[in-house]
Design a protein around this motif. Structure first.
Motif, PDB file in Angstrom:
ATOM      1  N   GLY A   1       0.819  -1.199   0.000  1.00 30.94           N
ATOM      2  CA  GLY A   1       0.000   0.000   0.000  1.00 30.94           C
ATOM      3  C   GLY A   1       0.850   1.246   0.000  1.00 30.94           C
ATOM      4  O   GLY A   1       2.050   1.207  -0.254  1.00 30.94           O
ATOM      5  N   LEU A   2       0.203   2.352   0.251  1.00 27.19           N
ATOM      6  CA  LEU A   2       0.878   3.631   0.197  1.00 27.19           C
ATOM      7  C   LEU A   2       0.805   4.293   1.558  1.00 27.19           C
ATOM      8  O   LEU A   2      -0.210   4.222   2.247  1.00 27.19           O
ATOM      9  N   GLN A   3       1.906   4.941   1.896  1.00 27.78           N
ATOM     10  CA  GLN A   3       1.906   5.701   3.131  1.00 27.78           C
ATOM     11  C   GLN A   3       2.585   7.015   2.823  1.00 27.78           C
ATOM     12  O   GLN A   3       3.771   7.047   2.514  1.00 27.78           O
ATOM     13  N   LEU A   4       1.838   8.095   2.877  1.00 30.22           N
ATOM     14  CA  LEU A   4       2.403   9.369   2.474  1.00 30.22           C
ATOM     15  C   LEU A   4       3.164   9.985   3.628  1.00 30.22           C
ATOM     16  O   LEU A   4       2.597  10.235   4.698  1.00 30.22           O
ATOM     17  N   ASN A   5       4.439  10.212   3.387  1.00 32.80           N
ATOM     18  CA  ASN A   5       5.274  10.774   4.444  1.00 32.80           C
ATOM     19  C   ASN A   5       5.760  12.152   4.062  1.00 32.80           C
ATOM     20  O   ASN A   5       6.590  12.724   4.736  1.00 32.80           O
ATOM     21  N   ALA A   6       5.271  12.646   2.970  1.00 28.99           N
ATOM     22  CA  ALA A   6       5.911  13.812   2.386  1.00 28.99           C
ATOM     23  C   ALA A   6       5.706  15.077   3.204  1.00 28.99           C
ATOM     24  O   ALA A   6       6.309  16.078   2.909  1.00 28.99           O
TER      25      ALA A   6
END
Lengths: 566, 153, 307, 695
Positions: free
Chosen positions: D530-535
Motif C-alpha cells: 500500500g501507500l503511506q504518504l510521508n511527504a
C-alpha cells in the motif's frame, strides 16, 4: 335570470328545437330539445348563460316511450337553478352529437353514456371505454332495461386478451405505472405517467376497476327505502352525503318533504361528516408528503367526533340514519351538551393546527405552486368542492342549491386565491372551523317535531323526477332520480364529486414532478387504498403461488359464475 | 419556521399518549351501538318483517312445511343497519354491542331460527310495513302464501 | 510493523466496532421509533421491533425479478460495505482499521453502500427503482460535498488526513472553524442517513421505497440493516470528530461516553425527522447547495485563516 | 542492439505492417490478424526495450537517422525514462486494440478495411515517433502524422456526414494548435545558440529566455500549452473531442480516448518539466495548468452526465479525466521551486492517474464498442438489460466504471487519493489548490453518477430478448480478451499501486528539474501492500492499504451473506412489480448485427430511459452543458451567438475546408492516402520556408 326567462331565451334562439318543458318548481326545469340541437343548446347554456355542466344521465325509456333519453344536467349557480337538457334518441343505433368539444367538462360523462346505455356520443375526442371492463362484450349495455339485474353476458373468449388502449407515450419519455395498487391511491385505479426523468410530461387514466353496478341495482332490485343504505356505501367517508342526497331527491320526486327537525338532523350530521372528513384528509395529505405527525395528530383530533357519531347514530361511519321521508334516530337533548363540548375541543385543536401549519415554511414550500388550477380552467373542467374553491370560485351547493336546513342557516363559503395545493389545504382547514360554527348555530335553532314524514303516498306515480346536489366534503354529490313503477326508481343517477375532479388530474400534474403527483392527487380526494399482491395458499399442500393477471381474471370470472349460480 | 415547528411539537406533546393497546384493551362501544344482530327465538313470531326490510337481503325466510317456518340470517352479508331490529314487532331481533366478527368460517355468521307456526288468531298479518316504501319487490324472497317448502331462497 | 500483524491485532477492536455500530443499529432505530411514537401520541412498537422485523424478513421469500448477479450481490455488498465502513469509524478513540486507511478512504468507502443500492435498483429494471436510484445519487451528490468539506476542515486543521492526527488535533481545543464544520456535518447528517425531510430516495408514498421496490425477504433485511447502521456510523463520526470533549483516557469509558453523546444527536435527528414533511429532490438540492456555500465554505475559510 | 534501436525496429515493423495490410486489405479475414501480428511483434520489441530503460534508469539513443543540416534538425530515436513510460503504454494498447478491432471491423461489411488497419498501424508508429524523438521539428512532424492518421480514422464512416464534420473540426483545431506550436518551436530555434531543433538546445534556449526576455518566454509557454492542451482535450479547447472520438470505429475510439489525449500530457511534461527550469515561471504556469485542469474536470464531467450516447459520454470523461492529471501536474509544477518532495509526489500522482486512465478508459471504450457490436446501438436510451447477453462485457464495464469513479480498491481511487492529498494538504499557503481539490472530490461523484447511468442504461434494467437472440451470447473472445486484460490491470494497479508507481517514479525522476530527486520510499513509503504518504513531515499524513480494505470487504460481505442465508429464505423468480398492472412486454429490438443502425422505434413500455436519470441535478447545472439550448436572456440573439462557437468559427472554417478539399478532389483521385501525402508535404514545405526565412 329565472328559469322562465331562460326558457324564453332558448325558445327564441332555437325555435322549434325546444320541444317541451317540464318543471318541478321554478328552480328545476327540464327542457326537451331536438337531438340535433342538443350540442348548440348545451354550448349556449355553458358559454352564454353561465351554466355549469354537472352530469349526463342516459335513460332507457324504450318500454314506456320507445326511445332513449339523454339528460344533460346543468346548474345555473347564481340563480339556484337546475336545467336539464333532454334529448330523445331513437332506439336503433342510438347516437347523439357529443357536447364534449363544446363543453369540456362532459368528457367522462359522455364516455360513460356509451358504456352503460349504448348511446354513442358522435365526435367525442376520446371515445374509449370508461367504466366497463376491457373484455366486456361490445353489444351489451348494462343500464338498458332488457338487461335484467343479475344477468351476465357471456364474456366470449375473443375479448379475453383485450387490454385498455392506452395513449402512446410521447417521444423520449418513460412510462411509470401508478396503480392499480399504489400506496396513496384511493381505489384501484391506474394512472400512467409519461415522464422525462422526474418530470411528468403527460398522463393517462384508467379507473372503475371496482365498478359495482349500484345504479343498476337501484333501478332493478332495490326498493325506495333500501336504496339509502346502499347509497351510503358508495363511499366510506361521505356515505351520509349520498344517502341524504338520494333521500332528498327521492322525496322531491315523490312530492314530499322531510319534517324540519329531520332536515336539521341531516344537516347536522352532514357537517359532522365534513369535519371528520376534512381532518381525515388533512392527516392523509400529511402522510402523503411523509409528515406522519400530521396524520397521527389530525386523526387524534378527529377521533372524539367519531365516538360521538357512534353515540348518536349507532356507528362511527355509515350512520344508517336516512330513510325516504326523514331520519331514523333523533339527536336527543342530553347528547347536545356533549356534542357542543366535542366540537369546541375540535375547534380549539384545529385552530392550533392551523396556527402551526400556516407558519410551517417547509410544508408550504412543498405545497405551494404545485398542482395549479387557474380559475378559468377550474370552470372549464367544472371541478367541485374545495378543489374549485381553492381556485377562488365561490361554488358551494349549500348556498347555491340549498337543501336540508341550509336554507335557514346559510354557511359561509370559503375560497382561497392561490389555486394550488396549498390553497386546497387552507380551504379545507377553514371549512372545518366554519362547520363547527354552523353546528353551534343549528343546535341553537333546532326545532322540535317529528323526524319522519307522515304524508308518504300509497302509490308513487312513475315518470316523476327530482335532482339534488349535496355539498360533500370533497365537492358536490349529485343524485338524479326518475321514478318508476314497482316501488323503485326507473333511473337513479349518481355522480360523486371525485368523478368530476379526477378529470382535472392530467391538467394538474402535467409538468409537475413525480414527487408531486401523489399530493396533487391527494389534494382533491382523500380516500386511499393500499393492498398487496394477491396470493393464494393451498392450505393442504402448503404450496403458494402468485396469480398473474390472466389467472386472476379467470378466478374472478369463476367467482362471478358461482355468485350467479346461487 | 422554528416557531411553527415548536407549535407543532406543543400540540403533539400536550396530547400525551392516546392510543390503546387494542386487542388487549378494547374500547367499549356506545350504548346504542349497532353491532351484530341476534335473534331471540322465543320471542320471534315469524312475521318475516325483518326479511322484508333488509337492504342487503341477508335474511331468508322459507316455509319447508305449512306449519314450519325457517328464518336464516346470513350475517356475512350484513351491513349493520339494524333495520330488522327496528321493525321487529316483538323485539326478537336486537343489535348487540359485538363488533369483532372476524372469523375463518362463515358458518359462524349464520343464524337459523326454526319456528312451528300456528294460524294467527288476529288478522293473519302480524307485520305491517312502516311506510308504503318498504314493500318488498323481489318475489322469491318470501315463499308464496301456503308454500310447501321447496323454496330455496 | 507488518501490515498483517497490524490487521490481526486490530481484530478485537474491529469486533467491538462492528457490534456497536452495526449490531446495535436496529436498537437505535427502535429507540427512534419509540421517540416518533411519543410525538405521534401513540403506543409505538417495542424497542426491539427492528430486530424482529429483520428476523421476519430473513425468513420471508426472496423474490427476484431478474437473474442478474449484480441484483443478487447488491444486498451483501451494501451490508458488507457498511461493515467495512464501521471499521473506519472512530467511536471515541482511533478506529480499529485506521492503520490501513485515512479520512479520504472513509469518504470513498462511504459511497460503496449507496452504489450497491443504486446498482441493485437499476438491476431490477423497475421504473420506480430507476427513479429511486437516480434520487439516491442526487442526494449523494448534494450531501457528500457538505460532509467532505466538513471533514476536510478537520483534516486541514490537523494537517493530516489520518484519523490519528485528526482525532488528536480536534480533541486539543475547540475552534470556530471546527464548530461551523460540525454544524454543516450535522445538517448533512439528516440526509446522509435518509431521515425526513430528506428520505427522498425511498419516499414510500411517492415511489414505493424507490430502490427497494423489488426487494423482499433477506435482501430487504440486509439493506434495512445497512441503513440502520449508516445512522450509527455517521453519528459516531460526528460525535468523535466534532464533539470529542470531554476527553477520557479509558477506552471503555470513552466508548460509553461517545454512545451517550450519540444518543443525544440521534434524538435530535429523530425529532427533526418527525416534525418535517418530505422535501422534493430539487428543494433538497437547493438546500444543501446553500449549506455548502455558506456553512461549509465558511468553515473552510476559517480553517484556512487558522481560526 | 540498445533499447532505442529496438524501439526503432518496432517502429519499422509497424510501418511494414501498414504496408502489408494495405496490400492485402481486400482479404477481409486476413488483414485483421495480420495487423494484430505486426502490432504484437512491434510491442514485443518495444516493451522490453522501454522496460529496460526504466529498470536501468538510463536513457538510450540511436544515432542520427536523418539529419537536415540546413536547419540543424536531426531525427534520432532517444528513449528516456519518460518516453519509456509512454512507450510501454503504447506497446500495451496497440496489440490489444488491434486484436479488439478484428471482429469489430469484420462486422462492418460494406466498409473497406484499407482505410482502417494501415492507418491504425501508422497511427501507432506516429505515437512512438512522438515520444522517441528528441528534436522539436521531427516531434511536430510525427505529431502531425499521428493527427492525420487519427483524422482519417475519425472520418472512417464515409456515409456519416456528422463524422465528416466532426473530423474536419478536429483537424482544423489540432492543425491550428500545431501551428501555434510551430511558431513556438521556430522562436525557440532562433533563440538557441547555435540554432538547433534539438531538445537540449531548446532547454538551453528557455533558460536563456527566462533570464533575458521573460515576456517572450511566457508567450512561448502559452503557445505550447495551447497546442498541447488542444490535443489533450482541455476545455474549452477540447471542444472537438466529444464529436470526433465517438465518430471513429470503436477500436480507434478506444485508442484515441484511452491514449492519444495523454500524449498532450507528454508534451506538457516535456515543456514544463524537462525544458523549463524550476523558477517563477513554474509558479505561474503551475497555477494556469491546475486551473485549466480543474475547469476541465468540472465542465467535462458535468457535460458527460448529460450525455445519452455511451461513446459520447465517455469522450466527455476523457476531458474530465485529463483534468485530474493536469490538476496534479499543475500542482506539482507550482510546487517545484518550493517543495521538491511534494512536487515529485504531485507529478507522480498525475502520471499514475494517467496510467490508470489508460487502463480503464480504453476498457470502457471497448465495452461501448462491444455494445455497438452486439446491439448495433450506443444510445443508452434505447439499450437495456444487455448484461443478460454479455455478462463478461458487463463485468468489464462494471470494473472500468468503478475504477474511473474512484471506488476503492480499484486503481482510479489510488491515484485520485494521491491527487487529493497533494492538493488538499500540500499547498497550505495557496488555498486555490485546496478549492480545486475539493472541486475534484465533488466531481468524482459526478463521474460515479454518470457511469452508474451507463451501467444502468445499457447493462442493467429489463431485458428484451427472445431466445434466439439471447443464444448469440457475448462478444467473441478477441473482443473480450483486451477487456479482461485491462480489467486485470485496473485491479492490479488498484491493489498494488507500487507496481506502477515504481516505474512512474523513475520516469518522473528523469525529467524533474531538481537537484536531487526524492527517493520513492520517502514519498509513498516502502510497503508493496500500500501507500503511506510521508511527504509532509515526520508522521504519516495518509495511509492506504487496499489489500486490507479488500480483505475486510470480503469478510464483511461473507458475514452479510451468512446473515442473508440465516433464515434459509426460499427464492422465487417473479415478474417486475408494476403496481399490479400488466404492462405490455418488451418488443425485441436488439442484436442488430447489420452495420447500419436500425432506427429504434419500438421501445419498452416499462423501461426507464437513461435520459431521465438525475434530471433535477442536470437542471441545476444546466448552464454548463453544451447540449442544452442556451437560456433565453434579454440580450439580442446576435450577442448570444458569440457563445455558439460552432456557428461563427468552425462552421465557416469547415465550409472553407470543404471547398478546399472539393477543389483538391477535382484535381486528384480522392484516394485518402493522397491527402495524407499532400498534407505532410505541405507541412514540410512550410517548415523549410520558415526555416529559410528565419535562418
Amino acid at each position: 335570470m329565472t328559469s322562465a326567462e331562460l326558457i324564453a331565451k332558448l325558445k327564441e334562439r332555437f325555435g322549434a328545437s325546444v320541444r317541451g318543458v317540464s318543471e318541478i318548481n321554478p328552480n328545476k326545469v327540464r327542457v326537451e330539445v331536438a337531438p340535433d340541437s342538443v350540442a348548440p343548446v348545451c354550448e349556449a347554456l355553458y358559454r352564454d348563460y353561465g351554466a355549469r355542466f354537472i352530469i349526463t344521465a342516459g335513460i332507457d325509456s324504450r318500454p314506456e316511450r320507445g326511445c332513449f333519453d339523454v339528460d344533460h344536467v346543468f346548474s345555473l349557480d347564481p340563480d339556484k337553478t337546475f336545467v336539464i337538457v333532454r334529448a330523445s334518441v331513437p332506439p336503433d343505433a342510438p347516437s347523439l352529437d357529443s357536447i364534449t368539444p363544446r363543453v369540456p367538462a362532459a368528457y367522462w360523462a359522455e364516455r360513460e353514456l356509451y358504456d352503460v346505455v349504448g348511446v354513442k356520443a358522435e365526435g367525442h375526442p376520446d371515445p374509449r371505454r370508461l367504466i366497463m371492463p376491457d373484455d366486456w362484450p361490445d353489444d351489451v349495455f348494462p343500464l338498458r332495461k332488457d338487461v335484467k339485474h343479475g344477468d351476465w353476458p357471456s364474456l366470449g373468449e375473443e375479448n379475453a386478451d383485450a387490454s385498455y388502449p392506452w395513449k402512446p407515450a410521447p417521444e423520449g419519455t418513460s412510462t411509470v405505472v401508478v396503480g392499480p395498487f399504489f400506496p396513496v391511491l384511493e381505489e384501484p385505479a391506474q394512472l400512467r405517467l409519461y415522464v422525462d426523468g422526474e418530470r411528468v410530461i403527460d398522463c393517462d387514466y384508467r379507473g372503475f376497476y371496482n365498478h359495482r353496478g349500484i345504479e343498476k341495482m337501484g333501478d332493478s332490485a332495490l326498493t325506495y327505502n333500501e336504496i339509502p343504505f346502499i347509497a351510503e356505501r358508495i363511499c366510506g367517508i361521505c356515505g351520509f352525503i349520498h344517502s341524504s342526497c338520494y333521500c332528498e331527491t327521492a322525496e322531491e320526486a315523490m312530492g314530499i318533504r322531510a319534517p324540519r327537525r329531520a332536515r336539521y338532523i341531516r344537516s347536522l350530521m352532514l357537517e359532522v361528516e365534513r369535519i371528520h372528513s376534512h381532518l381525515l384528509w388533512l392527516g392523509i395529505a400529511g402522510h402523503i408528503i411523509g409528515f406522519d405527525t400530521v396524520l397521527m395528530q389530525a386523526w387524534r383530533v378527529r377521533e372524539p367526533i367519531m365516538w360521538l357519531c357512534e353515540k348518536i347514530t349507532g356507528n362511527r361511519k355509515t350512520y344508517g340514519m336516512n330513510l325516504v321521508g326523514g331520519v331514523r334516530r333523533d339527536i336527543p337533548q342530553e347528547i347536545q351538551p356533549e356534542l357542543l363540548e366535542v366540537v369546541d375541543r375540535i375547534e380549539k385543536e384545529t385552530a392550533a393546527i392551523i396556527d402551526a401549519v400556516v407558519g410551517d415554511t417547509v410544508l408550504k414550500a412543498r405545497l405551494s405552486g404545485v398542482g395549479v388550477l387557474p380559475e378559468e380552467k377550474a370552470r372549464e373542467l367544472a371541478v367541485v368542492g374545495p378543489t374549485v374553491r381553492g381556485s377562488n370560485l365561490p361554488l358551494d351547493a349549500r348556498v347555491d342549491h340549498p337543501y336540508a336546513a341550509y336554507d335557514e342557516i346559510p354557511p359561509k363559503v370559503i375560497t382561497h386565491p392561490d389555486c394550488d395545493n396549498w390553497a386546497r389545504v387552507v380551504v379545507r382547514l377553514e371549512e372545518t372551523i366554519e362547520s363547527i360554527r354552523w353546528i353551534r348555530e343549528a343546535l341553537k335553532q333546532m326545532p322540535d317535531g317529528p323526524i319522519m314524514a307522515s304524508d308518504i303516498p300509497e302509490e308513487i306515480p312513475p315518470e316523476q323526477w327530482g335532482v339534488f346536489v349535496v355539498e360533500a366534503p370533497r365537492g358536490e354529490a349529485i343524485h338524479y332520480v326518475v321514478t318508476g313503477g314497482d316501488n323503485r326508481p326507473a333511473r337513479w343517477r349518481v355522480r360523486a364529486p371525485t368523478y368530476q375532479n379526477l378529470q382535472a388530474l392530467p391538467y394538474l400534474i402535467a409538468q409537475e414532478t413525480i414527487a408531486d403527483v401523489p399530493i396533487t392527487l391527494g389534494s382533491m380526494d382523500p380516500c386511499f387504498s393500499c393492498t398487496e399482491r394477491t396470493e393464494i395458499v393451498n392450505v393442504r399442500s402448503g404450496e403458494s403461488k402468485v396469480l398473474d393477471q390472466q389467472e386472476l381474471l379467470r378466478l374472478s370470472r369463476e367467482a362471478t359464475e358461482r355468485m350467479r349460480g346461487r | 419556521m422554528i416557531i411553527s415547528k415548536l407549535k407543532e411539537a406543543i400540540i403533539c406533546f400536550k396530547a400525551g399518549r392516546v392510543t390503546l393497546p387494542y386487542p388487549f384493551k378494547p374500547h367499549d362501544p356506545a350504548e346504542n351501538f349497532r353491532g351484530r344482530v341476534t335473534v331471540d327465538a322465543e320471542k320471534c313470531i315469524g312475521c318475516a318483517g325483518c326479511a322484508e326490510v333488509c337492504p342487503s337481503r341477508c335474511i331468508i325466510v322459507t316455509d319447508p312445511s305449512p306449519d314450519k317456518r325457517v328464518i336464516e340470517f346470513f350475517l356475512e352479508r350484513c351491513t349493520y343497519c339494524a333495520r330488522c331490529a327496528e321493525v321487529c314487532p316483538e323485539d326478537a331481533v336486537t343489535a348487540t354491542q359485538e363488533f369483532e366478527t372476524a372469523t375463518n368460517d362463515t358458518q359462524d355468521m349464520h343464524i337459523k331460527v326454526e319456528l312451528f307456526m300456528s294460524t294467527c288468531r288476529r288478522c293473519g298479518r302480524c307485520y305491517e310495513p312502516p311506510t308504503p316504501l318498504d314493500r318488498p319487490m323481489e318475489t322469491g324472497m318470501r315463499p308464496p302464501a301456503g308454500g310447501n317448502g321447496n323454496g330455496e331462497g | 510493523m507488518n501490515v498483517i500483524t497490524q490487521a490481526l491485532s486490530a481484530i478485537p477492536g474491529a469486533l467491538i466496532a462492528v457490534i456497536v455500530l452495526v449490531g446495535l443499529a436496529p436498537l437505535a432505530e427502535g429507540l427512534l421509533r419509540k421517540l416518533k411514537a411519543i410525538v405521534h401520541s401513540r403506543q409505538g412498537p417495542p424497542i426491539l421491533q427492528p430486530y424482529l422485523d429483520l428476523a421476519k424478513l430473513l425468513i420471508k421469500e426472496d423474490l427476484a425479478p431478474c437473474a442478474n448477479w449484480i441484483w443478487r450481490m447488491a444486498p451483501a455488498l451494501c451490508l458488507g460495505g457498511t461493515i467495512v465502513l464501521a471499521l473506519f469509524t472512530p467511536i471515541g478513540g482511533k478506529p480499529p482499521f485506521a492503520f490501513s486507511g485515512d479520512l479520504l478512504v472513509f469518504i470513498y468507502l462511504a459511497a460503496i453502500p449507496p452504489i450497491a443500492i443504486i446498482l441493485g435498483a437499476f438491476a431490477s429494471g423497475n421504473p420506480y427503482a430507476y427513479v429511486g436510484g437516480s434520487r439516491e445519487m442526487m442526494v449523494m451528490l448534494s450531501v457528500e460535498p457538505v460532509m467532505s468539506i466538513a471533514l476536510l476542515v478537520a483534516a486541514i486543521k490537523a494537517q493530516s488526513l489520518t484519523f490519528a492526527g485528526i482525532l488528536e488535533r480536534s480533541a486539543a481545543e475547540p475552534s470556530i472553524s471546527m464548530g461551523v464544520a460540525g454544524i454543516a456535518f450535522l445538517l448533512a447528517l439528516q440526509a446522509q442517513v435518509g431521515k425526513l425531510p430528506f428520505d427522498i430516495p425511498e419516499a414510500e408514498q411517492e415511489i414505493m421505497e424507490g430502490p427497494f421496490i423489488e426487494r423482499s425477504g433477506p435482501g430487504l433485511a440486509l439493506f434495512k440493516w445497512a441503513l440502520h447502521a449508516r445512522l450509527m456510523i455517521f453519528t459516531a463520526l460526528l460525535v468523535s470528530i466534532f464533539i470529542p470533549w470531554p476527553h477520557v483516557a479509558n477506552a471503555g469509558l470513552s466508548l460509553l461516553l461517545t454512545l451517550a453523546k450519540m444518543a443525544v444527536v440521534l434524538a435530535l435527528v429523530g425529532v427533526v425527522d418527525v416534525v418535517n414533511p418530505r422535501l422534493r429532490i430539487d428543494q433538497s438540492m437547493a438546500y444543501y447547495a446553500r449549506i455548502v456555500v455558506f456553512v461549509a465554505v465558511g468553515a473552510l475559510i476559517f480553517a484556512i485563516v487558522g481560526a | 542492439m540498445n533499447a532505442a534501436q529496438l524501439v526503432l525496429a518496432g517502429w519499422g515493423l509497424l510501418i511494414c505492417g501498414a504496408a502489408a495490410c494495405a496490400v492485402i486489405s481486400a482479404r477481409r479475414h486476413l488483414v485483421g490478424p495480420l495487423a494484430f501480428l505486426f502490432a504484437l511483434g512491434s510491442s514485443v520489441l518495444v516493451a522490453p526495450a522501454a522496460l529496460s530503460v526504466l529498470l536501468r534508469d538510463r536513457a538510450a539513443e540511436t544515432g542520427a537517422l536523418l539529419s537536415l543540416p540546413g536547419v540543424q534538425a536531426a531525427l534520432t530515436f532517444r528513449v528516456d525514462q519518460l518516453s519509456a513510460l509512454f512507450l510501454l503504454i503504447a506497446a500495451l494498447i496497440a496489440p490489444l486494440a488491434t486484436l479488439y478491432s478484428i471482429p469489430y471491423m469484420l462486422r462492418l461489411r460494406n466498409q473497406g478495411l484499407l482505410r482502417y488497419y494501415p492507418l491504425f498501424l501508422l497511427f501507432f508508429a506516429g505515437l512512438i515517433g512522438v515520444v522517441c524523438t528528441a528534436d522539436w521539428l521531427f516531434f511536430l512532424i510525427f505529431w502531425e502524422f499521428m493527427t492525420i492518421c487519427s483524422y482519417f480514422l475519425v472520418i472512417f464512416n464515409k456515409e456519416d456526414r456528422k463524422a465528416a464534420r466532426a473530423g474536419l473540426k478536429y483537424v482544423v483545431m489540432t492543425h491550428g494548435a500545431t501551428a501555434l506550436m510551430l511558431i513556438a518551436v521556430i522562436v525557440t530555434w532562433k533563440t538557441a545558440q547555435p540554432h538547433s531543433f534539438s531538445f537540449a538546445a531548446a532547454k538551453a534556449a528557455m533558460a536563456q529566455l527566462a533570464a533575458a526576455r521573460p515576456a517572450l518566454l511566457h508567450l512561448l509557454l502559452a503557445l505550447w500549452f495551447l497546442g498541447f492542451a488542444t490535443k489533450a482535450g482541455v476545455l474549452p479547447l477540447g471542444d472537438w473531442l466529444p464529436d470526433a472520438y465517438p465518430a471513429a470505429p470503436s477500436g480507434a475510439s478506444a485508442v484515441f480516448g484511452g491514449m492519444m489525449s495523454k500524449f498532450g500530457i507528454y508534451g506538457i511534461l516535456r515543456i514544463f518539466l524537462d525544458m523549463l527550469p524550476a523558477s517563477g515561471f513554474s509558479t505561474v504556469w503551475g497555477i494556469v495548468i491546475a486551473v485549466a485542469g480543474a475547469s476541465s474536470i468540472f465542465l467535462g464531467t458535468l457535460s458527460a452526465l448529460a450525455q445519452d450516447d455511451s461513446k459520447r459520454l465517455m469522450s466527455f470523461h476523457v476531458i474530465g479525466q485529463i483534468g485530474y492529471m493536469l490538476l496534479a501536474i499543475g500542482t506539482g509544477i507550482y510546487l517545484l521551486p518550493v517543495n521538491g518532495l511534494l512536487a515529485t509526489l504531485a507529478i507522480m500522482a498525475g502520471l499514475f492517474h494517467l496510467v490508470n486512465n489508460v487502463c480503464y478508459k480504453t476498457l470502457l471504450f471497448f465495452t461501448a464498442g462491444s455494445l455497438e457490436y452486439r446491439a448495433g446501438e450506443t444510445n443508452l436510451n434505447l439499450l437495456s438489460g444487455m448484461w443478460t447477453v454479455m455478462p463478461v462485457t458487463g463485468a468489464a464495464a462494471l470494473i472500468g466504471s468503478l475504477s474511473i469513479a474512484g471506488v476503492p480498491p480499484f486503481n482510479g481511487f489510488a491515484s485520485k487519493w494521491m491527487i487529493y492529498h497533494v492538493t488538499l494538504l500540500g499547498v497550505p499557503g495557496m488555498p486555490l489548490f485546496l478549492l480545486l481539490g475539493i472541486l475534484a472530490l465533488f466531481v468524482s461523484l459526478v463521474t460515479l453518477a454518470s457511469f452508474l447511468k451507463f451501467l444502468g442504461g445499457a447493462f442493467l434494467g429489463p431485458t428484451a430478448l427472445n431466445e434466439e437472440q439471447a443464444r448469440a451470447g457475448d462478444t467473441p473472445f478477441a473482443m473480450q480478451f483486451p477487456q479482461m486484460f485491462l480489467a486485470a490491470l485496473c485491479i492490479l494497479f488498484g491493489l498494488a499501486p507500487m507496481t506502477a508507481l515504481a516505474g512512474i517514479h523513475r520516469a518522473v525522476g528523469a525529467v524533474l528539474p531538481l537537484a536531487a530527486v526524492p527517493s520513492l520510499s520517502s514519498l509513498v513509503g516502502d510497503s508493496w501492500a500500500g501507500l503511506q504518504l510521508n511527504a509532509f513531515g515526520q508522521q504519516a499524513t495518509g495511509v492506504w492499504y487496499p489489500a486490507v480494505v479488500l480483505g475486510a470487504l470480503a469478510v464483511g460481505m461473507l458475514i452479510a451473506y451468512w446473515v442473508f442465508r440465516l433464515g434459509a429464505a426460499p427464492r422465487r423468480a417473479v415478474d417486475m412489480w408494476q403496481c399490479g398492472a400488466l404492462v405490455d412486454g418488451a418488443l425485441a429490438r436488439y442484436l442488430v448485427v447489420e452495420p447500419k443502425h436500425e432506427p429504434a422505434t419500438a421501445q419498452f413500455e416499462s423501461r426507464f430511459q437513461a435520459h431521465g436519470l438525475y434530471s433535477c441535478f442536470k437542471v441545476a447545472f444546466r448552464s454548463v452543458y453544451p447540449s442544452v439550448p442556451l437560456p433565453h436572456t434579454g440580450y439580442p440573439t446576435r450577442f448570444m451567438k458569440i457563445f455558439d462557437v460552432d456557428a461563427w468559427l468552425f462552421g465557416p472554417i469547415v465550409r472553407l475546408g470543404n471547398r478546399v478539399t472539393g477543389a483538391l478532389s477535382r484535381t486528384h483521385s480522392g484516394v485518402p492516402q493522397m491527402y495524407l501525402i499532400w498534407q505532410l508535404a505541405g507541412l514540410v514545405v512550410v517548415v523549410v520556408l520558415l526555416a529559410l526565412w528565419a535562418g
